[in-house]
Enzyme design. Sequence first.
Site, PDB file in Angstrom:
ATOM      1  N   GLU A  76       0.814  -1.856  -0.197  1.00  0.00           N
ATOM      2  CA  GLU A  76       0.459   0.095  -0.083  1.00  0.00           C
ATOM      3  C   GLU A  76       0.739   1.792  -0.164  1.00  0.00           C
ATOM      4  O   GLU A  76       2.094   1.432   1.047  1.00  0.00           O
ATOM      5  CB  GLU A  76      -0.747   0.194   1.267  1.00  0.00           C
TER       6      GLU A  76
ATOM      7  N   HIS B  43      -1.976  -5.497   1.884  1.00  0.00           N
ATOM      8  CA  HIS B  43      -3.104  -6.325   1.810  1.00  0.00           C
ATOM      9  C   HIS B  43      -2.260  -7.845   1.036  1.00  0.00           C
ATOM     10  O   HIS B  43      -1.364  -7.480   0.388  1.00  0.00           O
ATOM     11  CB  HIS B  43      -3.506  -5.784   1.131  1.00  0.00           C
TER      12      HIS B  43
ATOM     13  N   CYS C 125      -8.568  -1.129   7.626  1.00  0.00           N
ATOM     14  CA  CYS C 125      -6.578  -1.350   6.917  1.00  0.00           C
ATOM     15  C   CYS C 125      -6.757  -0.302   7.480  1.00  0.00           C
ATOM     16  O   CYS C 125      -4.805  -0.166   7.107  1.00  0.00           O
ATOM     17  CB  CYS C 125      -6.748  -1.677   5.840  1.00  0.00           C
TER      18      CYS C 125
ATOM     19  N   ARG D 282     -17.821  -0.149   4.867  1.00  0.00           N
ATOM     20  CA  ARG D 282     -19.115  -0.214   4.285  1.00  0.00           C
ATOM     21  C   ARG D 282     -20.056  -1.286   4.409  1.00  0.00           C
ATOM     22  O   ARG D 282     -20.986  -1.633   4.589  1.00  0.00           O
ATOM     23  CB  ARG D 282     -18.491  -1.296   2.578  1.00  0.00           C
TER      24      ARG D 282
HETATM   25  N1  PCA Z   1      -9.009  -6.644   6.858  1.00  0.00           N
HETATM   26  C1  PCA Z   1      -9.785  -5.453   6.803  1.00  0.00           C
HETATM   27  C2  PCA Z   1      -9.641  -5.479   7.863  1.00  0.00           C
HETATM   28  C3  PCA Z   1      -8.663  -6.269   8.207  1.00  0.00           C
HETATM   29  C4  PCA Z   1      -8.678  -6.599   7.740  1.00  0.00           C
HETATM   30  O1  PCA Z   1      -7.685  -7.992   7.581  1.00  0.00           O
HETATM   31  C5  PCA Z   1      -9.510  -4.295   5.553  1.00  0.00           C
HETATM   32  O2  PCA Z   1      -9.237  -3.710   4.517  1.00  0.00           O
HETATM   33  O3  PCA Z   1      -9.450  -2.664   5.412  1.00  0.00           O
END
Ligand code: PCA
Length: 214
Positions: free
Chosen positions: A80, A166, A143, A90
């Site tokens: 990211e 991610h 996140c 959401r």
């Molecule tokens: N993914 C979510 C929150 C926790 C996770 O593992 C996100 O992408 O916001």
Amino acid sequence: MPRVLLTGFEPFCGEALNPSWEAVRALEGVRIAGHRVAARCLAVEFGRSLPQLRAAIRETSPSLVVCVGQAGGRAQLSLERIGINVDDARIPDNAGRQPVDLPIVDGGPDAYFSTLPLKAMLQALRRAGIPAEVSQTAGTYVCNHVLYGLMHALRRKRRIRGGFIHIPFSPEQAAAHPGAASLSLDTVQQGLRVAVRAALTTRDDIRLAAGATH
Ligand code: PCA
């Protein structure tokens, strides 16, 4: 030995597990480029995730912090680039809270860039045979909240690098979401090791085009 703090998340959205924590917990105590990994699990809650993260930073005094979360539907490890100062959920978080269009830090900057050497990490991952990309948005859920809050916490500690990765669904999760991409936990773990090593051994990031046209 200097430390690296890796965080994952508890399950959310009806899933039985969160591959981010499964991958990160397996790296607890592992040594990477002269650093020892400390692993922590964060709540998928707007209210608790950042206090937990800040406490983990205080406890471990890391020289690098990489937070990891699941992005169901994405096909690659996503490095990211940026966290933005907005919560727009959401779905409710694990405490039932669903903030809409609220700032994470009142009066804070609109965004923070990750301070990880993203392009060097991307190159190292691809060379190791692990599919990866630079992502231009971490969303507006927990996140992104954690990425923005991490970089806010580190804003005056420029020697501590930080950022967010991610990861896709695990194969077991993808089996319940037909057609969704997945990566095995082994591949994700190996990818996190490669990414952390690159972050620890790269001082100045390399120049490598990895943007998006849309
Ligand atoms: N993914 C979510 C929150 C926790 C996770 O593992 C996100 O992408 O916001």
